[in-house]
Design a protein around this motif. Structure first.
Motif, mmCIF file in Angstrom:
data_model
loop_
_atom_site.group_PDB
_atom_site.id
_atom_site.type_symbol
_atom_site.label_atom_id
_atom_site.label_comp_id
_atom_site.label_asym_id
_atom_site.label_seq_id
_atom_site.Cartn_x
_atom_site.Cartn_y
_atom_site.Cartn_z
ATOM 1 N N ALA A 294 0.817 -1.220 0.000
ATOM 2 C CA ALA A 294 0.000 0.000 0.000
ATOM 3 C C ALA A 294 0.847 1.265 0.000
ATOM 4 O O ALA A 294 0.414 2.317 -0.479
ATOM 5 C CB ALA A 294 -0.929 -0.004 1.212
ATOM 6 N N TRP A 295 2.074 1.163 0.505
ATOM 7 C CA TRP A 295 2.924 2.350 0.647
ATOM 8 C C TRP A 295 3.286 2.965 -0.701
ATOM 9 O O TRP A 295 3.280 4.174 -0.878
ATOM 10 C CB TRP A 295 4.176 1.965 1.412
ATOM 11 C CG TRP A 295 5.204 3.055 1.563
ATOM 12 C CD1 TRP A 295 6.473 3.063 1.068
ATOM 13 C CD2 TRP A 295 5.060 4.291 2.263
ATOM 14 N NE1 TRP A 295 7.130 4.208 1.409
ATOM 15 C CE2 TRP A 295 6.284 4.991 2.153
ATOM 16 C CE3 TRP A 295 4.016 4.888 2.980
ATOM 17 C CZ2 TRP A 295 6.498 6.241 2.708
ATOM 18 C CZ3 TRP A 295 4.230 6.142 3.548
ATOM 19 C CH2 TRP A 295 5.444 6.796 3.413
ATOM 20 N N ASN A 296 3.615 2.106 -1.684
ATOM 21 C CA ASN A 296 4.061 2.620 -2.980
ATOM 22 C C ASN A 296 2.965 3.375 -3.732
ATOM 23 O O ASN A 296 3.211 4.490 -4.216
ATOM 24 C CB ASN A 296 4.613 1.482 -3.835
ATOM 25 C CG ASN A 296 5.230 1.974 -5.125
ATOM 26 O OD1 ASN A 296 4.640 1.826 -6.197
ATOM 27 N ND2 ASN A 296 6.414 2.564 -5.046
ATOM 28 N N PRO A 297 1.739 2.856 -3.840
ATOM 29 C CA PRO A 297 0.689 3.653 -4.496
ATOM 30 C C PRO A 297 0.427 4.969 -3.785
ATOM 31 O O PRO A 297 0.136 5.981 -4.432
ATOM 32 C CB PRO A 297 -0.536 2.730 -4.440
ATOM 33 C CG PRO A 297 0.033 1.364 -4.354
ATOM 34 C CD PRO A 297 1.291 1.497 -3.545
ATOM 35 N N TYR A 298 0.554 4.966 -2.452
ATOM 36 C CA TYR A 298 0.368 6.210 -1.708
ATOM 37 C C TYR A 298 1.435 7.239 -2.099
ATOM 38 O O TYR A 298 1.132 8.424 -2.305
ATOM 39 C CB TYR A 298 0.428 5.926 -0.203
ATOM 40 C CG TYR A 298 0.505 7.173 0.641
ATOM 41 C CD1 TYR A 298 -0.587 8.027 0.779
ATOM 42 C CD2 TYR A 298 1.685 7.512 1.296
ATOM 43 C CE1 TYR A 298 -0.504 9.181 1.541
ATOM 44 C CE2 TYR A 298 1.777 8.662 2.065
ATOM 45 C CZ TYR A 298 0.680 9.489 2.182
ATOM 46 O OH TYR A 298 0.760 10.638 2.932
ATOM 47 N N LEU A 299 2.687 6.791 -2.205
ATOM 48 C CA LEU A 299 3.758 7.708 -2.594
ATOM 49 C C LEU A 299 3.494 8.333 -3.958
ATOM 50 O O LEU A 299 3.798 9.509 -4.188
ATOM 51 C CB LEU A 299 5.106 6.968 -2.620
ATOM 52 C CG LEU A 299 5.723 6.577 -1.283
ATOM 53 C CD1 LEU A 299 7.010 5.791 -1.516
ATOM 54 C CD2 LEU A 299 6.012 7.816 -0.446
ATOM 55 N N ARG A 300 2.900 7.566 -4.841
ATOM 56 C CA ARG A 300 2.678 8.055 -6.200
ATOM 57 C C ARG A 300 1.537 9.070 -6.268
ATOM 58 O O ARG A 300 1.358 9.732 -7.290
ATOM 59 C CB ARG A 300 2.408 6.858 -7.131
ATOM 60 C CG ARG A 300 3.667 6.051 -7.373
ATOM 61 C CD ARG A 300 3.397 4.696 -7.975
ATOM 62 N NE ARG A 300 2.845 4.756 -9.325
ATOM 63 C CZ ARG A 300 2.629 3.680 -10.089
ATOM 64 N NH1 ARG A 300 2.951 2.483 -9.618
ATOM 65 N NH2 ARG A 300 2.122 3.806 -11.287
ATOM 66 N N THR A 301 0.763 9.187 -5.193
ATOM 67 C CA THR A 301 -0.307 10.195 -5.175
ATOM 68 C C THR A 301 0.140 11.505 -4.547
ATOM 69 O O THR A 301 -0.603 12.486 -4.585
ATOM 70 C CB THR A 301 -1.525 9.662 -4.395
ATOM 71 O OG1 THR A 301 -1.158 9.469 -3.021
ATOM 72 C CG2 THR A 301 -2.022 8.350 -4.973
ATOM 73 N N LEU A 302 1.329 11.536 -3.941
ATOM 74 C CA LEU A 302 1.811 12.742 -3.275
ATOM 75 C C LEU A 302 2.232 13.804 -4.303
ATOM 76 O O LEU A 302 2.533 13.475 -5.452
ATOM 77 C CB LEU A 302 2.986 12.397 -2.358
ATOM 78 C CG LEU A 302 2.658 11.454 -1.191
ATOM 79 C CD1 LEU A 302 3.925 11.139 -0.404
ATOM 80 C CD2 LEU A 302 1.594 12.061 -0.288
ATOM 81 N N PRO A 303 2.268 15.081 -3.908
ATOM 82 C CA PRO A 303 2.599 16.156 -4.848
ATOM 83 C C PRO A 303 3.959 15.984 -5.530
ATOM 84 O O PRO A 303 4.135 16.406 -6.669
ATOM 85 C CB PRO A 303 2.577 17.416 -3.966
ATOM 86 C CG PRO A 303 1.661 17.074 -2.839
ATOM 87 C CD PRO A 303 1.856 15.613 -2.588
ATOM 88 N N ALA A 304 4.921 15.393 -4.841
ATOM 89 C CA ALA A 304 6.253 15.213 -5.441
ATOM 90 C C ALA A 304 6.238 14.215 -6.579
ATOM 91 O O ALA A 304 7.148 14.197 -7.416
ATOM 92 C CB ALA A 304 7.246 14.768 -4.378
ATOM 93 N N GLY A 305 5.214 13.363 -6.635
ATOM 94 C CA GLY A 305 5.117 12.394 -7.715
ATOM 95 C C GLY A 305 6.091 11.238 -7.559
ATOM 96 O O GLY A 305 6.750 11.075 -6.518
#
Length: 246
Positions: free
Chosen positions: A80-91
């Motif tokens: 779950a952590w990786n998809p969450y990172l991809r939604t953050l503003p930094a991309g």
């Protein structure tokens, strides 16, 4: 952004250190092969020993680039952590860049045992400049294989990525002349060899470290493979992103 890249690189390196099996395999297997096959049979020939040292250094780097990258990317996709990172503003860029930098760092570490065996147990002859050029070629040469790892990791589950990456890795290493000198390969393998990306990188390594003349066909093939694999990796990433976020 640079601070995020450093943070992700540090995190990925710590993950490698905590579970060092992949690093040990990519570092020790080529070194053991060097001791078992190169030292007794070609250790007294400076040119042959130097070429073998370059080949086996790249063998370990290639293993890390294909197998490690494909498995870790596939495993990240299942958490779950990786998809969450991809939604953050930094991309995705900091994580992506961190993965590349950590892979390159591990690659440099993995080639040290082979280098030491070549220097102390064979007649391999290499100047500091040739060594620097060889390491530069080695790092640049891992790019198409990291792209292969990214492609596999983004289109397959982790269990499938383990098998597929290994199935691809060994034939490419053998056909590319990393384990056997090209001149003793069977005729049909020697015909195919210049058209696999491993042979192109090997030709460049042999040229800068042992002074050989590179095969032009192998170099052109390597360039074409790099472009195709970059397109394939980008497509795989966009396909995965579309499935998860559309």
């Amino acid at each position: 952004m640079s601070e995020l890249v450093v943070a992700h690189t540090r995190l990925l390196l710590l993950e490698q250190i905590r579970v060092p099996v992949g690093l040990l395999a990519s570092a020790l297997f080529p070194a053991i092969s060097m001791v078992a096959f190169v030292v007794p049979f070609a250790g007294d020939d400076p040119k042959a020993a130097t070429m073998a040292m370059g080949s086996l250094m790249f063998f370990g780097a290639m293993a890390n680039s294909i197998i490690n990258v494909s498995i870790t990317v596939a495993q990240d996709r299942e958490q779950a952590w990786n998809p969450y990172l991809r939604t953050l503003p930094a991309g995705p860029l900091p994580r992506f860049t961190g993965r590349i930098l950590s892979t390159l760092a591990v690659t440099l570490v993995s080639v040290v045992p082979v280098l030491l065996v070549g220097i102390f147990l064979t007649e391999a002859s290499i100047t500091p400049l040739q060594l620097l050029l060889g390491l530069g070629v080695l790092l640049a040469g891992t790019v198409p294989f990291m792209l292969i790892g990214l492609f596999i990791g983004y289109v397959m589950a982790a269990k499938a990525a383990i098998g597929v990456s290994q199935v691809l890795f060994f034939p490419m290493a053998i056909v590319g002349g990393l384990l056997l000198p090209p001149q003793i390969l069977p005729d049909f393998v020697e015909v195919v060899s210049p058209f696999v990306p491993t042979r192109g990188v090997a030709e460049l390594l042999w040229a800068v470290t042992a002074g050989t003349t590179p095969d032009v066909v192998a170099l052109i093939s390597l360039a074409c493979w790099t472009v195709v694999l970059a397109i394939a990796a980008a497509w795989a990433y966009r396909r995965d992103e579309g499935r998860r976020f559309s």
